[in-house]
Design a protein around this motif. Structure first.
Motif, PDB file in Angstrom:
ATOM      1  N   ALA A 102       2.330  15.017  -3.315  1.00 48.35           N
ATOM      2  CA  ALA A 102       3.608  15.086  -2.798  1.00 48.35           C
ATOM      3  C   ALA A 102       3.854  13.728  -2.343  1.00 48.35           C
ATOM      4  CB  ALA A 102       3.467  15.943  -1.655  1.00 48.35           C
ATOM      5  N   ARG A 103       4.269  12.700  -3.704  1.00 51.38           N
ATOM      6  CA  ARG A 103       4.658  11.485  -3.465  1.00 51.38           C
ATOM      7  C   ARG A 103       6.220  11.433  -2.948  1.00 51.38           C
ATOM      8  NH1 ARG A 103       1.790   6.920  -5.717  1.00 51.38           N
ATOM      9  NH2 ARG A 103      -0.348   7.433  -5.976  1.00 51.38           N
ATOM     10  N   VAL A 104       6.490  10.097  -2.355  1.00 52.25           N
ATOM     11  CA  VAL A 104       7.758  10.021  -1.910  1.00 52.25           C
ATOM     12  C   VAL A 104       8.822   9.761  -3.125  1.00 52.25           C
ATOM     13  CG1 VAL A 104       9.493   8.610  -0.475  1.00 52.25           C
ATOM     14  CG2 VAL A 104       7.254   9.281   0.455  1.00 52.25           C
ATOM     15  N   THR A 105       9.620  10.555  -3.107  1.00 55.63           N
ATOM     16  CA  THR A 105      10.759  10.468  -4.224  1.00 55.63           C
ATOM     17  C   THR A 105      11.990   9.584  -3.815  1.00 55.63           C
ATOM     18  OG1 THR A 105      11.862  12.539  -3.634  1.00 55.63           O
ATOM     19  CG2 THR A 105      10.196  12.326  -5.579  1.00 55.63           C
ATOM     20  N   THR A 106      12.460   9.550  -2.370  1.00 60.17           N
ATOM     21  CA  THR A 106      13.618   8.980  -1.940  1.00 60.17           C
ATOM     22  C   THR A 106      13.339   8.828  -0.398  1.00 60.17           C
ATOM     23  OG1 THR A 106      14.764  10.932  -1.210  1.00 60.17           O
ATOM     24  CG2 THR A 106      15.363   9.986  -3.571  1.00 60.17           C
ATOM     25  N   PHE A 107      13.732   7.677   0.058  1.00 67.27           N
ATOM     26  CA  PHE A 107      13.840   7.621   1.634  1.00 67.27           C
ATOM     27  C   PHE A 107      14.906   6.778   1.778  1.00 67.27           C
ATOM     28  CE2 PHE A 107      11.231   3.717   0.301  1.00 67.27           C
ATOM     29  CZ  PHE A 107      11.864   2.878   0.767  1.00 67.27           C
ATOM     30  N   GLU A 108      15.741   7.736   2.778  1.00 66.60           N
ATOM     31  CA  GLU A 108      17.072   7.153   3.381  1.00 66.60           C
ATOM     32  C   GLU A 108      17.252   7.063   4.751  1.00 66.60           C
ATOM     33  OE1 GLU A 108      21.638   8.733   3.512  1.00 66.60           O
ATOM     34  OE2 GLU A 108      20.127  10.086   2.716  1.00 66.60           O
ATOM     35  N   PRO A 109      17.109   5.740   5.263  1.00 60.80           N
ATOM     36  CA  PRO A 109      17.191   5.402   6.774  1.00 60.80           C
ATOM     37  C   PRO A 109      18.739   5.706   7.049  1.00 60.80           C
ATOM     38  CG  PRO A 109      17.122   3.364   5.393  1.00 60.80           C
ATOM     39  CD  PRO A 109      16.752   4.730   4.382  1.00 60.80           C
ATOM     40  N   ALA A 123       0.991  -1.216  -0.002  1.00 61.87           N
ATOM     41  CA  ALA A 123       0.033   0.138   0.117  1.00 61.87           C
ATOM     42  C   ALA A 123       0.777   1.315  -0.105  1.00 61.87           C
ATOM     43  CB  ALA A 123      -0.880   0.195   1.290  1.00 61.87           C
ATOM     44  N   PHE A 124       2.032   1.214   0.938  1.00 58.20           N
ATOM     45  CA  PHE A 124       3.001   2.538   0.892  1.00 58.20           C
ATOM     46  C   PHE A 124       3.429   2.593  -0.644  1.00 58.20           C
ATOM     47  CE2 PHE A 124       7.472   3.827   1.670  1.00 58.20           C
ATOM     48  CZ  PHE A 124       6.909   5.156   2.060  1.00 58.20           C
ATOM     49  N   ARG A 125       3.754   1.610  -1.219  1.00 56.21           N
ATOM     50  CA  ARG A 125       4.521   1.699  -2.560  1.00 56.21           C
ATOM     51  C   ARG A 125       3.525   1.980  -3.628  1.00 56.21           C
ATOM     52  NH1 ARG A 125       8.180  -1.003  -5.973  1.00 56.21           N
ATOM     53  NH2 ARG A 125       7.550  -1.544  -7.968  1.00 56.21           N
ATOM     54  N   ASN A 126       2.165   1.709  -3.364  1.00 56.98           N
ATOM     55  CA  ASN A 126       1.368   1.902  -4.461  1.00 56.98           C
ATOM     56  C   ASN A 126       0.502   3.312  -4.137  1.00 56.98           C
ATOM     57  OD1 ASN A 126       1.436  -0.390  -5.650  1.00 56.98           O
ATOM     58  ND2 ASN A 126      -0.265  -1.447  -4.441  1.00 56.98           N
ATOM     59  N   LEU A 181      15.405   9.040   9.872  1.00 50.48           N
ATOM     60  CA  LEU A 181      14.784   8.568   8.493  1.00 50.48           C
ATOM     61  C   LEU A 181      14.678  10.069   7.845  1.00 50.48           C
ATOM     62  CD1 LEU A 181      13.669   6.392   6.402  1.00 50.48           C
ATOM     63  CD2 LEU A 181      11.403   7.131   7.647  1.00 50.48           C
ATOM     64  N   GLU A 182      15.109   9.766   6.434  1.00 50.76           N
ATOM     65  CA  GLU A 182      14.894  11.276   5.574  1.00 50.76           C
ATOM     66  C   GLU A 182      13.973  10.809   4.467  1.00 50.76           C
ATOM     67  OE1 GLU A 182      18.197  14.163   5.265  1.00 50.76           O
ATOM     68  OE2 GLU A 182      18.000  13.639   3.098  1.00 50.76           O
ATOM     69  N   LEU A 183      12.848  11.568   4.281  1.00 50.93           N
ATOM     70  CA  LEU A 183      12.046  11.413   3.153  1.00 50.93           C
ATOM     71  C   LEU A 183      11.823  12.631   2.216  1.00 50.93           C
ATOM     72  CD1 LEU A 183       8.957   9.991   5.078  1.00 50.93           C
ATOM     73  CD2 LEU A 183      10.645   8.501   3.989  1.00 50.93           C
ATOM     74  N   GLY A 184      11.976  12.348   0.903  1.00 48.75           N
ATOM     75  CA  GLY A 184      11.946  13.407  -0.142  1.00 48.75           C
ATOM     76  C   GLY A 184      10.624  13.116  -0.826  1.00 48.75           C
ATOM     77  N   PHE A 185      10.027  14.564  -1.006  1.00 48.42           N
ATOM     78  CA  PHE A 185       8.854  14.273  -1.714  1.00 48.42           C
ATOM     79  C   PHE A 185       8.827  15.362  -2.950  1.00 48.42           C
ATOM     80  CE2 PHE A 185       8.233  14.090   2.805  1.00 48.42           C
ATOM     81  CZ  PHE A 185       7.453  13.240   3.091  1.00 48.42           C
ATOM     82  N   GLU A 186       7.797  15.103  -3.882  1.00 45.45           N
ATOM     83  CA  GLU A 186       7.695  15.587  -5.196  1.00 45.45           C
ATOM     84  C   GLU A 186       6.988  16.823  -4.779  1.00 45.45           C
ATOM     85  OE1 GLU A 186       6.305  12.102  -8.594  1.00 45.45           O
ATOM     86  OE2 GLU A 186       4.876  13.054  -7.166  1.00 45.45           O
TER      87      GLU A 186
END
Length: 478
Positions: free
Chosen positions: A89-96, A18-21, A79-84
Protein backbone atom coordinates in the motif's frame (compact mmCIF):
# COMPACT_ATOMS: atom_id res chain seq x y z
CA UNK A 1 0.66 8.97 7.61
CA UNK A 2 3.12 9.16 10.47
CA UNK A 3 6.00 8.95 8.00
CA UNK A 4 4.62 11.93 6.08
CA UNK A 5 4.32 13.98 9.29
CA UNK A 6 7.81 12.95 10.33
CA UNK A 7 9.14 14.14 6.97
CA UNK A 8 7.58 17.56 7.61
CA UNK A 9 8.41 17.87 11.31
CA UNK A 10 11.96 16.49 11.44
CA UNK A 11 14.95 18.75 10.82
CA UNK A 12 17.28 17.68 8.07
CA UNK A 13 16.59 15.46 5.07
CA UNK A 14 16.72 11.98 6.60
CA UNK A 15 13.00 11.63 7.38
CA UNK A 16 11.93 12.96 3.98
CA UNK A 17 14.27 10.55 2.22
CA UNK A 18 13.00 7.67 4.35
CA UNK A 19 9.41 8.54 3.42
CA UNK A 20 10.39 8.59 -0.25
CA UNK A 21 12.30 5.30 -0.12
CA UNK A 22 9.99 3.32 2.16
CA UNK A 23 6.49 4.60 1.41
CA UNK A 24 6.29 6.15 -2.07
CA UNK A 25 5.26 4.04 -5.07
CA UNK A 26 8.08 3.46 -7.54
CA UNK A 27 6.39 5.24 -10.46
CA UNK A 28 5.68 8.28 -8.30
CA UNK A 29 9.23 8.37 -6.92
CA UNK A 30 10.75 8.07 -10.40
CA UNK A 31 8.68 11.00 -11.67
CA UNK A 32 9.84 13.37 -8.93
CA UNK A 33 13.58 14.13 -8.54
CA UNK A 34 15.02 13.78 -5.08
CA UNK A 35 15.97 17.44 -4.55
CA UNK A 36 12.51 18.98 -5.11
CA UNK A 37 10.89 16.12 -3.19
CA UNK A 38 13.00 16.75 -0.10
CA UNK A 39 12.71 20.50 -0.64
CA UNK A 40 8.93 20.24 -0.47
CA UNK A 41 9.06 18.90 3.08
CA UNK A 42 11.77 21.34 4.13
CA UNK A 43 9.63 24.21 2.95
CA UNK A 44 6.48 22.87 4.60
CA UNK A 45 8.33 22.79 7.89
CA UNK A 46 9.69 26.31 7.35
CA UNK A 47 6.37 27.85 6.33
CA UNK A 48 4.11 26.15 8.88
CA UNK A 49 6.48 25.36 11.74
CA UNK A 50 5.41 21.73 11.56
CA UNK A 51 2.12 19.81 11.37
CA UNK A 52 0.08 17.79 13.89
CA UNK A 53 -2.61 15.23 13.09
CA UNK A 54 -6.11 16.21 14.26
CA UNK A 55 -8.25 13.54 12.59
CA UNK A 56 -7.99 10.82 9.94
CA UNK A 57 -10.72 9.41 7.71
CA UNK A 58 -10.37 6.61 5.16
CA UNK A 59 -12.34 6.61 1.91
CA UNK A 60 -12.90 3.59 -0.37
CA UNK A 61 -9.95 1.72 1.13
CA UNK A 62 -7.41 3.48 -1.13
CA UNK A 63 -7.66 7.11 -0.04
CA UNK A 64 -6.97 8.68 3.35
CA UNK A 65 -8.07 12.20 4.21
CA UNK A 66 -6.17 13.89 7.04
CA UNK A 67 -7.05 16.99 9.00
CA UNK A 68 -3.86 18.71 10.16
CA UNK A 69 -3.04 21.72 12.31
CA UNK A 70 0.05 23.81 11.62
CA UNK A 71 2.26 24.90 14.49
CA UNK A 72 2.92 28.45 13.32
CA UNK A 73 -0.59 29.84 12.91
CA UNK A 74 -2.68 27.08 14.49
CA UNK A 75 -4.62 26.80 11.24
CA UNK A 76 -6.31 23.67 9.88
CA UNK A 77 -5.19 22.06 6.63
CA UNK A 78 -6.18 19.03 4.63
CA UNK A 79 -4.05 16.26 3.15
CA UNK A 80 -5.25 13.52 0.82
CA UNK A 81 -3.13 10.38 0.35
CA UNK A 82 -3.72 7.79 -2.37
CA UNK A 83 -2.41 4.23 -2.01
CA UNK A 84 -1.58 1.28 -4.24
CA UNK A 85 -3.82 -1.76 -4.23
CA UNK A 86 -0.97 -3.98 -3.04
CA UNK A 87 -0.04 -5.46 0.34
CA UNK A 88 2.59 -2.72 0.76
CA UNK A 89 0.00 0.00 0.00
CA UNK A 90 2.62 2.52 -1.07
CA UNK A 91 1.61 6.15 -1.64
CA UNK A 92 0.73 6.97 -5.25
CA UNK A 93 -0.30 10.60 -4.69
CA UNK A 94 -0.45 13.10 -1.90
CA UNK A 95 -2.33 16.34 -2.21
CA UNK A 96 -2.13 19.01 0.49
CA UNK A 97 -4.93 21.55 0.46
CA UNK A 98 -7.59 23.36 2.47
CA UNK A 99 -9.27 21.76 5.46
CA UNK A 100 -11.89 19.19 4.37
CA UNK A 101 -15.56 20.11 4.57
CA UNK A 102 -16.05 17.80 7.55
CA UNK A 103 -13.50 19.74 9.63
CA UNK A 104 -14.91 21.40 12.79
CA UNK A 105 -16.21 24.92 12.25
CA UNK A 106 -15.21 27.88 14.43
CA UNK A 107 -17.68 28.47 17.25
CA UNK A 108 -16.68 31.89 18.47
CA UNK A 109 -18.52 34.96 17.17
CA UNK A 110 -15.92 37.55 16.28
CA UNK A 111 -16.54 41.25 16.20
CA UNK A 112 -14.90 43.43 13.58
CA UNK A 113 -12.41 44.50 16.21
CA UNK A 114 -11.59 40.88 17.05
CA UNK A 115 -10.93 40.15 13.39
CA UNK A 116 -8.54 43.08 13.09
CA UNK A 117 -6.69 42.11 16.25
CA UNK A 118 -6.35 38.48 15.22
CA UNK A 119 -5.19 39.46 11.75
CA UNK A 120 -2.46 41.60 13.30
CA UNK A 121 -1.34 38.77 15.57
CA UNK A 122 -1.24 36.27 12.72
CA UNK A 123 0.67 38.58 10.43
CA UNK A 124 3.15 39.28 13.21
CA UNK A 125 3.78 35.54 13.61
CA UNK A 126 4.53 35.13 9.92
CA UNK A 127 6.78 38.17 9.90
CA UNK A 128 8.77 37.04 12.95
CA UNK A 129 9.18 33.58 11.43
CA UNK A 130 10.47 35.11 8.22
CA UNK A 131 7.86 33.40 6.04
CA UNK A 132 5.79 36.47 5.22
CA UNK A 133 6.98 39.69 3.62
CA UNK A 134 4.39 42.00 2.17
CA UNK A 135 1.22 43.89 3.04
CA UNK A 136 -2.11 42.91 4.56
CA UNK A 137 -5.46 44.67 4.45
CA UNK A 138 -8.65 43.35 6.08
CA UNK A 139 -11.87 45.29 5.59
CA UNK A 140 -15.61 45.03 6.06
CA UNK A 141 -17.24 47.06 3.35
CA UNK A 142 -15.50 50.41 3.23
CA UNK A 143 -14.22 50.08 6.78
CA UNK A 144 -10.60 48.96 6.97
CA UNK A 145 -10.21 46.77 10.06
CA UNK A 146 -6.50 46.15 9.74
CA UNK A 147 -3.77 47.33 7.41
CA UNK A 148 -0.06 46.79 7.89
CA UNK A 149 3.11 45.63 6.19
CA UNK A 150 6.37 43.95 7.13
CA UNK A 151 9.53 42.66 5.52
CA UNK A 152 11.66 44.31 2.88
CA UNK A 153 10.70 45.66 -0.50
CA UNK A 154 14.36 45.72 -1.49
CA UNK A 155 16.95 43.62 0.33
CA UNK A 156 19.89 45.23 -1.41
CA UNK A 157 19.20 48.60 0.18
CA UNK A 158 17.15 47.60 3.22
CA UNK A 159 13.94 49.28 2.05
CA UNK A 160 10.96 48.21 4.15
CA UNK A 161 7.55 47.29 2.80
CA UNK A 162 4.65 49.63 3.52
CA UNK A 163 0.97 49.41 2.65
CA UNK A 164 1.77 51.66 -0.34
CA UNK A 165 4.43 49.32 -1.70
CA UNK A 166 3.59 48.11 -5.19
CA UNK A 167 4.09 44.35 -5.19
CA UNK A 168 3.86 41.92 -8.04
CA UNK A 169 0.43 40.39 -8.60
CA UNK A 170 1.58 37.26 -10.36
CA UNK A 171 -1.43 35.86 -12.18
CA UNK A 172 -3.99 38.10 -10.50
CA UNK A 173 -3.88 40.16 -13.68
CA UNK A 174 -5.97 37.38 -15.17
CA UNK A 175 -9.06 38.63 -13.34
CA UNK A 176 -8.58 42.07 -14.90
CA UNK A 177 -8.32 40.36 -18.27
CA UNK A 178 -11.52 38.41 -17.64
CA UNK A 179 -13.37 41.61 -16.69
CA UNK A 180 -12.09 43.37 -19.81
CA UNK A 181 -13.32 40.54 -22.03
CA UNK A 182 -16.75 40.52 -20.36
CA UNK A 183 -17.00 44.29 -20.82
CA UNK A 184 -16.49 43.77 -24.54
CA UNK A 185 -19.01 40.92 -24.51
CA UNK A 186 -21.61 43.16 -22.88
CA UNK A 187 -21.06 45.91 -25.45
CA UNK A 188 -21.35 43.44 -28.31
CA UNK A 189 -17.77 43.78 -29.50
CA UNK A 190 -16.93 40.18 -28.57
CA UNK A 191 -18.98 37.00 -28.32
CA UNK A 192 -18.05 34.17 -26.00
CA UNK A 193 -18.56 31.80 -28.92
CA UNK A 194 -16.30 33.70 -31.31
CA UNK A 195 -13.39 31.59 -32.57
CA UNK A 196 -9.95 32.76 -31.52
CA UNK A 197 -9.01 32.99 -35.21
CA UNK A 198 -11.33 36.01 -35.52
CA UNK A 199 -8.88 38.04 -33.43
CA UNK A 200 -5.55 36.20 -33.58
CA UNK A 201 -4.26 35.49 -37.08
CA UNK A 202 -1.88 32.77 -38.20
CA UNK A 203 1.11 34.71 -36.94
CA UNK A 204 -0.11 33.51 -33.52
CA UNK A 205 -1.57 30.05 -34.19
CA UNK A 206 -2.44 28.08 -37.32
CA UNK A 207 -6.00 28.68 -38.52
CA UNK A 208 -6.96 25.04 -37.98
CA UNK A 209 -6.20 25.50 -34.27
CA UNK A 210 -7.57 29.03 -33.86
CA UNK A 211 -10.91 28.01 -35.39
CA UNK A 212 -11.46 25.27 -32.81
CA UNK A 213 -10.82 27.47 -29.75
CA UNK A 214 -13.46 29.95 -28.59
CA UNK A 215 -13.28 32.91 -26.24
CA UNK A 216 -15.28 30.84 -23.77
CA UNK A 217 -12.63 28.12 -23.85
CA UNK A 218 -9.89 30.63 -23.11
CA UNK A 219 -11.75 32.13 -20.16
CA UNK A 220 -12.57 28.71 -18.72
CA UNK A 221 -9.04 27.32 -19.20
CA UNK A 222 -10.45 24.57 -21.39
CA UNK A 223 -8.64 25.45 -24.62
CA UNK A 224 -5.99 22.77 -24.10
CA UNK A 225 -3.20 25.32 -24.50
CA UNK A 226 -0.39 25.45 -21.94
CA UNK A 227 2.11 28.11 -20.92
CA UNK A 228 4.28 30.30 -23.13
CA UNK A 229 6.64 30.75 -20.17
CA UNK A 230 8.67 27.65 -20.91
CA UNK A 231 12.21 26.82 -21.98
CA UNK A 232 12.18 29.12 -25.00
CA UNK A 233 11.23 32.02 -22.76
CA UNK A 234 13.95 31.13 -20.27
CA UNK A 235 16.60 31.08 -23.00
CA UNK A 236 15.82 34.56 -24.36
CA UNK A 237 16.27 38.12 -23.14
CA UNK A 238 13.34 39.45 -21.12
CA UNK A 239 13.66 42.80 -22.90
CA UNK A 240 12.31 41.20 -26.07
CA UNK A 241 8.84 41.04 -24.51
CA UNK A 242 7.49 44.54 -23.91
CA UNK A 243 4.15 44.30 -25.72
CA UNK A 244 1.60 41.48 -25.98
CA UNK A 245 2.46 40.92 -29.65
CA UNK A 246 6.11 40.35 -28.76
CA UNK A 247 5.19 36.91 -27.40
CA UNK A 248 4.18 35.53 -30.80
CA UNK A 249 7.34 33.41 -31.21
CA UNK A 250 6.65 31.69 -27.88
CA UNK A 251 3.02 30.89 -28.75
CA UNK A 252 3.27 29.95 -32.42
CA UNK A 253 4.29 26.33 -31.88
CA UNK A 254 1.69 25.43 -29.25
CA UNK A 255 -0.96 22.80 -29.90
CA UNK A 256 -3.93 21.92 -27.66
CA UNK A 257 -3.31 19.00 -25.33
CA UNK A 258 -6.92 17.85 -25.90
CA UNK A 259 -9.93 18.86 -27.99
CA UNK A 260 -10.94 22.34 -26.77
CA UNK A 261 -13.81 22.31 -24.31
CA UNK A 262 -13.38 18.72 -23.18
CA UNK A 263 -11.02 19.14 -20.20
CA UNK A 264 -9.67 21.72 -17.78
CA UNK A 265 -6.03 22.80 -17.98
CA UNK A 266 -4.79 26.03 -16.45
CA UNK A 267 -3.34 28.08 -19.29
CA UNK A 268 -1.09 31.13 -19.28
CA UNK A 269 -1.11 31.08 -23.07
CA UNK A 270 -4.89 31.20 -23.14
CA UNK A 271 -4.97 34.31 -20.97
CA UNK A 272 -2.22 35.95 -23.03
CA UNK A 273 -4.31 35.36 -26.16
CA UNK A 274 -7.26 37.05 -24.47
CA UNK A 275 -5.04 40.12 -24.38
CA UNK A 276 -4.85 39.83 -28.17
CA UNK A 277 -8.64 39.60 -28.30
CA UNK A 278 -8.99 42.74 -26.16
CA UNK A 279 -6.55 44.68 -28.35
CA UNK A 280 -8.18 43.64 -31.62
CA UNK A 281 -11.75 44.21 -30.45
CA UNK A 282 -11.14 47.54 -28.69
CA UNK A 283 -8.48 49.07 -30.91
CA UNK A 284 -6.42 49.85 -27.78
CA UNK A 285 -3.36 48.19 -26.33
CA UNK A 286 -4.09 45.84 -23.46
CA UNK A 287 -2.36 48.22 -21.06
CA UNK A 288 -4.26 51.31 -22.24
CA UNK A 289 -7.55 49.43 -22.08
CA UNK A 290 -6.98 48.24 -18.53
CA UNK A 291 -6.05 51.76 -17.37
CA UNK A 292 -9.03 53.40 -19.04
CA UNK A 293 -11.77 50.89 -18.31
CA UNK A 294 -10.74 49.07 -15.13
CA UNK A 295 -8.05 50.82 -13.09
CA UNK A 296 -9.35 54.34 -13.76
CA UNK A 297 -13.03 53.75 -12.89
CA UNK A 298 -11.98 51.80 -9.79
CA UNK A 299 -9.57 54.58 -8.67
CA UNK A 300 -6.65 52.16 -8.72
CA UNK A 301 -3.85 54.70 -9.06
CA UNK A 302 -1.09 52.34 -7.96
CA UNK A 303 -1.86 49.48 -10.33
CA UNK A 304 -0.29 48.86 -13.74
CA UNK A 305 2.12 46.69 -15.70
CA UNK A 306 5.28 48.76 -15.52
CA UNK A 307 8.32 47.67 -17.57
CA UNK A 308 11.27 46.73 -15.42
CA UNK A 309 13.56 49.31 -17.03
CA UNK A 310 11.38 52.18 -15.79
CA UNK A 311 12.30 53.65 -12.37
CA UNK A 312 8.77 53.23 -10.99
CA UNK A 313 8.46 54.55 -7.41
CA UNK A 314 7.60 52.16 -4.57
CA UNK A 315 8.04 49.07 -6.73
CA UNK A 316 9.15 46.04 -4.72
CA UNK A 317 11.73 43.53 -5.83
CA UNK A 318 10.58 39.91 -5.93
CA UNK A 319 12.46 37.19 -4.03
CA UNK A 320 12.40 33.45 -3.79
CA UNK A 321 13.65 31.41 -0.84
CA UNK A 322 16.91 29.75 -1.87
CA UNK A 323 18.44 27.84 1.06
CA UNK A 324 21.47 26.82 -0.99
CA UNK A 325 22.25 30.40 -2.08
CA UNK A 326 24.88 32.34 -0.07
CA UNK A 327 22.32 34.83 1.29
CA UNK A 328 19.36 32.43 1.43
CA UNK A 329 17.33 34.39 -1.17
CA UNK A 330 17.38 35.04 -4.88
CA UNK A 331 15.88 37.99 -6.72
CA UNK A 332 13.47 36.94 -9.46
CA UNK A 333 14.38 39.80 -11.82
CA UNK A 334 16.11 37.54 -14.31
CA UNK A 335 13.39 34.90 -14.10
CA UNK A 336 10.32 37.15 -14.19
CA UNK A 337 8.63 38.80 -17.15
CA UNK A 338 10.00 42.17 -18.26
CA UNK A 339 6.50 43.61 -18.17
CA UNK A 340 3.19 42.21 -17.01
CA UNK A 341 0.68 40.98 -19.58
CA UNK A 342 -2.91 39.82 -19.76
CA UNK A 343 -1.62 36.56 -18.25
CA UNK A 344 -0.02 38.18 -15.20
CA UNK A 345 2.99 40.03 -13.88
CA UNK A 346 1.58 43.48 -13.08
CA UNK A 347 1.82 45.39 -9.81
CA UNK A 348 -0.64 46.76 -7.27
CA UNK A 349 -1.17 47.64 -3.60
CA UNK A 350 -3.53 46.25 -0.98
CA UNK A 351 -5.41 49.54 -1.01
CA UNK A 352 -5.99 49.34 -4.74
CA UNK A 353 -7.21 45.75 -4.45
CA UNK A 354 -9.68 46.85 -1.80
CA UNK A 355 -10.92 49.64 -4.06
CA UNK A 356 -11.22 47.14 -6.89
CA UNK A 357 -13.40 44.84 -4.79
CA UNK A 358 -15.62 47.73 -3.72
CA UNK A 359 -15.97 49.03 -7.28
CA UNK A 360 -17.01 45.57 -8.44
CA UNK A 361 -19.86 45.57 -5.89
CA UNK A 362 -21.38 49.03 -6.26
CA UNK A 363 -24.01 49.16 -9.03
CA UNK A 364 -23.10 52.75 -9.94
CA UNK A 365 -19.44 51.84 -10.18
CA UNK A 366 -20.17 48.66 -12.08
CA UNK A 367 -22.00 50.59 -14.78
CA UNK A 368 -18.85 52.57 -15.47
CA UNK A 369 -16.67 49.63 -14.57
CA UNK A 370 -18.20 47.34 -17.15
CA UNK A 371 -18.99 50.07 -19.69
CA UNK A 372 -22.32 48.44 -20.44
CA UNK A 373 -25.62 47.02 -19.12
CA UNK A 374 -25.41 45.01 -15.93
CA UNK A 375 -26.19 41.68 -17.49
CA UNK A 376 -25.17 39.01 -14.97
CA UNK A 377 -25.70 36.03 -17.24
CA UNK A 378 -22.40 36.21 -19.19
CA UNK A 379 -20.34 36.27 -16.00
CA UNK A 380 -22.35 33.49 -14.38
CA UNK A 381 -21.71 31.31 -17.41
CA UNK A 382 -18.03 31.41 -16.58
CA UNK A 383 -17.99 30.70 -12.85
CA UNK A 384 -19.23 27.16 -12.47
CA UNK A 385 -17.84 23.69 -12.00
CA UNK A 386 -16.47 22.25 -15.21
CA UNK A 387 -14.79 18.86 -15.64
CA UNK A 388 -14.63 18.54 -11.86
CA UNK A 389 -12.92 21.90 -11.38
CA UNK A 390 -14.07 25.19 -9.91
CA UNK A 391 -13.10 27.52 -12.72
CA UNK A 392 -10.86 30.21 -11.33
CA UNK A 393 -9.07 28.06 -8.79
CA UNK A 394 -6.32 27.28 -11.24
CA UNK A 395 -5.33 24.05 -9.51
CA UNK A 396 -6.00 20.70 -11.11
CA UNK A 397 -6.27 17.94 -8.51
CA UNK A 398 -4.21 15.72 -10.79
CA UNK A 399 -1.09 17.90 -10.89
CA UNK A 400 0.56 17.00 -7.60
CA UNK A 401 3.58 15.46 -9.31
CA UNK A 402 3.98 18.51 -11.52
CA UNK A 403 3.73 20.59 -8.35
CA UNK A 404 6.75 18.84 -6.89
CA UNK A 405 8.68 18.74 -10.14
CA UNK A 406 8.42 22.51 -10.45
CA UNK A 407 9.49 22.95 -6.85
CA UNK A 408 6.30 24.67 -5.73
CA UNK A 409 6.09 23.20 -2.24
CA UNK A 410 3.43 25.49 -0.86
CA UNK A 411 0.94 25.65 -3.68
CA UNK A 412 -1.49 24.01 -1.28
CA UNK A 413 -1.53 27.33 0.52
CA UNK A 414 -2.34 29.15 -2.68
CA UNK A 415 -5.64 27.34 -2.79
CA UNK A 416 -6.38 28.11 0.83
CA UNK A 417 -9.18 30.51 1.52
CA UNK A 418 -9.09 32.50 -1.69
CA UNK A 419 -12.23 34.49 -2.38
CA UNK A 420 -13.93 33.29 0.82
CA UNK A 421 -15.43 34.99 3.81
CA UNK A 422 -15.59 34.30 7.51
CA UNK A 423 -18.97 32.62 8.14
CA UNK A 424 -19.91 34.97 10.98
CA UNK A 425 -18.71 38.16 9.37
CA UNK A 426 -20.92 38.84 6.32
CA UNK A 427 -19.23 41.03 3.79
CA UNK A 428 -15.77 40.59 5.29
CA UNK A 429 -13.12 40.94 2.68
CA UNK A 430 -9.37 40.95 2.59
CA UNK A 431 -6.66 42.02 0.24
CA UNK A 432 -3.10 40.97 0.70
CA UNK A 433 0.02 41.03 -1.34
CA UNK A 434 3.02 38.95 -0.42
CA UNK A 435 6.19 38.26 -2.30
CA UNK A 436 7.33 34.72 -2.95
CA UNK A 437 8.65 33.47 0.35
CA UNK A 438 6.92 30.13 0.72
CA UNK A 439 7.43 28.14 -2.42
CA UNK A 440 6.65 29.94 -5.63
CA UNK A 441 7.36 28.74 -9.11
CA UNK A 442 10.41 29.55 -11.19
CA UNK A 443 9.01 32.93 -12.17
CA UNK A 444 8.16 33.86 -8.61
CA UNK A 445 4.45 33.91 -9.37
CA UNK A 446 1.67 33.81 -6.84
CA UNK A 447 -2.01 32.94 -6.74
CA UNK A 448 -3.10 32.25 -10.30
CA UNK A 449 -6.80 32.71 -9.72
CA UNK A 450 -9.81 34.47 -11.12
CA UNK A 451 -12.57 35.52 -8.68
CA UNK A 452 -15.62 33.23 -8.75
CA UNK A 453 -18.99 34.94 -8.91
CA UNK A 454 -19.88 33.25 -5.65
CA UNK A 455 -18.17 30.81 -3.35
CA UNK A 456 -19.46 30.02 0.11
CA UNK A 457 -17.02 28.38 2.48
CA UNK A 458 -16.59 28.20 6.22
CA UNK A 459 -13.13 29.08 7.41
CA UNK A 460 -11.63 30.30 10.64
CA UNK A 461 -10.20 33.78 10.83
CA UNK A 462 -6.72 32.23 10.96
CA UNK A 463 -6.95 31.86 7.19
CA UNK A 464 -6.84 35.64 6.86
CA UNK A 465 -3.08 35.73 7.17
CA UNK A 466 -1.76 32.20 7.59
CA UNK A 467 -1.00 31.28 3.98
CA UNK A 468 2.30 33.11 3.90
CA UNK A 469 3.48 35.06 0.90
CA UNK A 470 0.41 34.79 -1.26
CA UNK A 471 -1.38 37.45 -3.21
CA UNK A 472 -5.15 37.44 -3.05
CA UNK A 473 -8.32 39.44 -2.84
CA UNK A 474 -11.42 38.62 -0.83
CA UNK A 475 -14.81 38.70 -2.48
CA UNK A 476 -18.00 38.37 -0.42
CA UNK A 477 -20.25 35.42 -1.11
CA UNK A 478 -23.49 36.54 -2.70
Amino acid sequence: MQAYLAAVNTDGETAAEAFRNDHIARAFAESVPRVPFVGYFTNQRRVMGGLDLVELRVRNGRTAELLLRDRLYGALHGLELGFEETPEARVTTFEPGPAPLWAPKPKAHLTAGDVGAQARGLMDRGCRAGVFSGAVLVAKGDEVLFEAACGQANRRYGVANTSRTRLNLGSMNKMFTAIAVMQLVETGQVSLDDPLSKYADESWLPAEIGKTITIRHLLRHTSGLGSFLGRDFEKTSRRLYREVADYKPLVRGETPAFPPGTQFKYSDTGMLLLGVVIEQASGETYFDYARAHIFGPAAMKDTDSWPMDEPTPDLAMGYGWAPRAPLGWRENTMAHVFRGTSAGGGYSTVGDLHRFARAAERPASLTAFRRGPLGRQPAEQLWRRLHGQRIGRGQDRRTQRHLLRDQQPARDLRREGLHRRHPRQPGLRRARIGRCHSGCDRRGEVAPYLPPARMKARMSVESLVRSASRTYIMWPAS
